[in-house]
Design a protein around this motif. Sequence first.
Motif, short mmCIF file in Angstrom:
data_model
loop_
_atom_site.label_atom_id
_atom_site.label_comp_id
_atom_site.label_asym_id
_atom_site.label_seq_id
_atom_site.Cartn_x
_atom_site.Cartn_y
_atom_site.Cartn_z
N ALA A 1 -25.31 6.71 -72.82
CA ALA A 1 -25.79 5.38 -72.43
C ALA A 1 -26.81 4.86 -73.44
O ALA A 1 -26.76 3.69 -73.85
N MET A 2 -27.72 5.72 -73.86
CA MET A 2 -28.74 5.31 -74.83
C MET A 2 -28.13 5.02 -76.20
O MET A 2 -28.58 4.12 -76.91
N ALA B 1 -29.93 8.53 -83.71
CA ALA B 1 -31.26 8.90 -84.23
C ALA B 1 -32.38 8.07 -83.60
O ALA B 1 -33.54 8.50 -83.61
N LYS B 2 -32.04 6.92 -83.03
CA LYS B 2 -33.05 6.03 -82.47
C LYS B 2 -33.22 6.15 -80.96
O LYS B 2 -34.08 5.49 -80.39
N ILE B 3 -32.40 6.96 -80.30
CA ILE B 3 -32.50 7.05 -78.84
C ILE B 3 -33.80 7.74 -78.45
O ILE B 3 -34.41 8.45 -79.23
N LEU C 1 -34.81 12.23 -72.58
CA LEU C 1 -33.85 13.30 -72.34
C LEU C 1 -34.55 14.63 -72.08
O LEU C 1 -34.20 15.38 -71.16
N LEU C 2 -35.56 14.93 -72.88
CA LEU C 2 -36.29 16.18 -72.72
C LEU C 2 -37.10 16.19 -71.43
O LEU C 2 -37.28 17.24 -70.81
N GLY D 1 -36.16 5.73 -67.74
CA GLY D 1 -35.52 5.06 -68.86
C GLY D 1 -36.34 3.88 -69.36
O GLY D 1 -36.50 3.68 -70.57
N VAL D 2 -36.88 3.08 -68.44
CA VAL D 2 -37.69 1.92 -68.83
C VAL D 2 -39.02 2.37 -69.44
O VAL D 2 -39.52 1.72 -70.37
N MET D 3 -39.60 3.44 -68.94
CA MET D 3 -40.82 3.97 -69.54
C MET D 3 -40.59 4.33 -71.00
O MET D 3 -41.46 4.11 -71.86
#
Length: 462
Positions: free
Chosen positions: A110-111, A320-322, A327-328, A418-420
């Motif tokens: 998605a990202m 590379a920009k996600i 995720l972590l 995700g928004v954070m």
Amino acid sequence: MFKTLITLLLSSVALFASAGGNTGEVAPNITMTWVGFACLFIFVIGYYFIAAEEKYGIDKAKPALFIGTFMFLLVAIYYAINGLSLDLVHTEAQHLILEIAGIFFFLFVAMTYIESLIHMGVFDRLKYNLVSKGYSYRKLYWLTGILAFFLSPVADNLTTALILSTVLITIEREKKEFLVPGAINIVVAANAGGAWSPFGDITTLMAWTAGKGTFTDFFYIFPSAVLGYLATAVILARFVPDTQPDFDATKEVKPKMHEGAKVVMALGIFTIFCAVMSHQVLHLPAMWGMLFGLSLLKLYAYSLKKKFGSEHFNVFHSIAKIENNTLLFFFGILAAVGALYFIGWLGLAVVVYNPDVLGPTWSNIGVGFLSAIVDNVPVMSAVLKANPDMGLDQWMLVTLTAGVGGSLISFGSAAGVGVMGKLHGIYTFGSHMKYAWAILIGYIISVSVWYLQYEVLGIQHA
């Protein structure tokens, strides 16, 4: 009441995964040992630093990843010292990895699509189309919120929040009096919109696949979801300036989307469709369809490279920009919750549903608050694994509260996290909590509408 919530917290997080796997062995309860108390202490301290991200300037992924990995290491050491079967730890870790991988790779794809659309100029064009119409910040606030509410039932709450928060940050990058209420509005709308669709949120998807309601049963949550969201949105709108963004149509050049942008948009929609169909029809993990969609994106990128050159579009540049910290964070926090379960902090999850304790209604309302603290995915998983004896009305209530309750704290849902990540340093735990009272009012209204509809009027299915 506080003790009850703590009891529910400890018992709910304990049910996140299935200990022992297929080994035939039962994991010993080690809650009252030094490792049991140590891991509980580590979890609480870690969550404190996650919540105080803005205060200490430490990325939320750091404490989450630390506690998630360290707690399991301590458990393995305890097993080794005491001659217990390490096969149990190994099996539990494997099971947990499978649980996390589904969310991890879903987010990853998605990202990647979001960053690809940014590169192709899609959001710059959308920003231009919105701002050039002369809309005020307040109108833009309502537009993004309503879009989030009706898009999330189809595209899921996380993807919706990522898309519209990207639109938000392209409209305005500095004015926090617009960005913070706007971000909260998107999170609340995405979570509320996802609650009334069987595949709008991971929690509703879990309840649907577990057979707790038919496809159409979830649509009956719509009145509760929409009225609760609107209550919060109306309150937050008062804090949004009614001025217009700085924009001069005579000076601004209309952004041009890159060649192939519309195809990438279509592939993104098709990828979401593949994720839903993979899970619901083919009984594969949803992330399987997402990764298939990523493969299509890579193939299309190859064709663009042949036609326009290597610099036109490269999927790995988007990867590379996600937001890797997001995720972590998910990996760490879900691993930590899994460790709490394996240790044995469990036992009373079903008991609190008994009428002589809390009963199903108050327990399910409490689930909403737990969703905000622990994240709604493991909490919903906990309830489903506990499987208390409830009717359709109560299963719809817990689906509603687990979904909208995750909005009460910024990291209580996938959409919030995700928004954070997308509005790093702007939409934080601290900025969210300043308006948490407005979200609580919406939560109370959602539950009240559910009670009127299901318990008083008896409207719950055709």
